[in-house]
Motif scaffolding. Structure first.
Motif, short mmCIF file in Angstrom:
data_model
loop_
_atom_site.label_atom_id
_atom_site.label_comp_id
_atom_site.label_asym_id
_atom_site.label_seq_id
_atom_site.Cartn_x
_atom_site.Cartn_y
_atom_site.Cartn_z
N VAL A 173 0.33 -0.32 9.58
CA VAL A 173 -0.33 -0.91 8.42
C VAL A 173 -0.84 -2.29 8.83
O VAL A 173 -0.16 -3.02 9.53
CB VAL A 173 0.63 -1.01 7.22
N ILE A 187 0.84 -1.19 0.00
CA ILE A 187 0.00 0.00 0.00
C ILE A 187 0.88 1.24 0.00
O ILE A 187 1.87 1.32 0.74
CB ILE A 187 -0.96 0.01 1.22
N SER A 237 -4.47 -2.19 4.76
CA SER A 237 -4.96 -0.85 5.09
C SER A 237 -3.92 -0.14 5.93
O SER A 237 -3.01 -0.77 6.48
CB SER A 237 -6.29 -0.93 5.83
N ARG A 238 -4.08 1.20 6.01
CA ARG A 238 -3.10 1.91 6.81
C ARG A 238 -3.78 2.91 7.73
O ARG A 238 -4.86 3.41 7.45
CB ARG A 238 -2.07 2.61 5.91
N ASP A 239 -3.11 3.17 8.85
CA ASP A 239 -3.51 4.19 9.80
C ASP A 239 -2.31 5.12 9.92
O ASP A 239 -1.36 4.82 10.65
CB ASP A 239 -3.87 3.57 11.15
N ASN A 240 -2.34 6.21 9.19
CA ASN A 240 -1.17 7.09 9.14
C ASN A 240 -0.94 7.80 10.46
O ASN A 240 0.19 8.23 10.74
CB ASN A 240 -1.32 8.09 8.01
N ASP A 286 -1.25 7.85 -1.09
CA ASP A 286 -2.48 7.93 -1.87
C ASP A 286 -3.39 6.72 -1.68
O ASP A 286 -4.47 6.67 -2.27
CB ASP A 286 -2.18 8.13 -3.36
N GLY A 287 -2.96 5.77 -0.87
CA GLY A 287 -3.81 4.63 -0.57
C GLY A 287 -3.86 3.56 -1.64
O GLY A 287 -4.57 2.57 -1.50
N ARG A 288 -3.11 3.73 -2.70
CA ARG A 288 -3.15 2.75 -3.80
C ARG A 288 -2.59 1.42 -3.30
O ARG A 288 -1.54 1.36 -2.68
CB ARG A 288 -2.33 3.27 -4.97
N MET A 289 -3.31 0.33 -3.62
CA MET A 289 -2.95 -1.00 -3.15
C MET A 289 -2.75 -1.95 -4.32
O MET A 289 -3.31 -1.77 -5.40
CB MET A 289 -4.07 -1.56 -2.26
N LYS A 314 1.24 4.75 1.12
CA LYS A 314 0.64 5.49 2.23
C LYS A 314 0.18 6.88 1.82
O LYS A 314 -0.72 7.44 2.43
CB LYS A 314 1.64 5.57 3.38
#
Length: 125
Positions: A76, A48, A68-71, A52-55, A50
């Motif tokens: 992650v 992922i 998923s991520r929690d910045n 832009d969230g592109r996975m 971080k």
């Protein structure tokens, strides 16, 4: 970048598990998950970006795993559902401090410069 993977354990086929990758030190741009089963090479699972969230996912886990991520928490996650015995492996998270171009999600071992210690996932049949 320092990474700490956690959340592994023993789970039955069809069950679920959530892995966490906590990051500290220098911030990364991309976090990836890889796994390595006994006697096999380390393989890509998901990554992922971080910023832009592109996975991107390996075909073997599409539809079953979610990254998923929690910045804010610098963490992650890898949510695993409907796990199978072939998901048994040591799972590693890795970080890239390079901000990749628009069309590319890192997915090879050489794309990542920092690695954490793995966490064991065992799926019983």
């Amino acid at each position: 970048v320092q990474l700490q993977a956690s959340g592994g354990g023993l789970v039955q086929t069809g069950g679920s598990l959530r892995l966490s990758c906590a990051e500290s030190g220098r911030s990364s741009y991309v976090i990836g998950w890889f796994r390595q089963a006994p006697g096999k090479e380390r393989e890509f699972v998901a990554s992922i970006r971080k910023y832009d969230g592109r996975m991107v996912y390996a075909d073997s886990v599409k539809g079953r795993f979610t990254i998923s991520r929690d910045n804010v928490q610098n963490t992650v996650y890898l949510q695993m559902i409907d796990v199978k015995p072939e998901d048994t492996a040591v799972y590693f998270c890795a970080a890239s401090t390079y901000k990749w171009g628009t069309d590319y999600n890192p997915r090879t071992i050489s794309d990542f410069g920092s690695w954490g210690r793995g966490t064991q996932v065992t799926v019983s049949s």
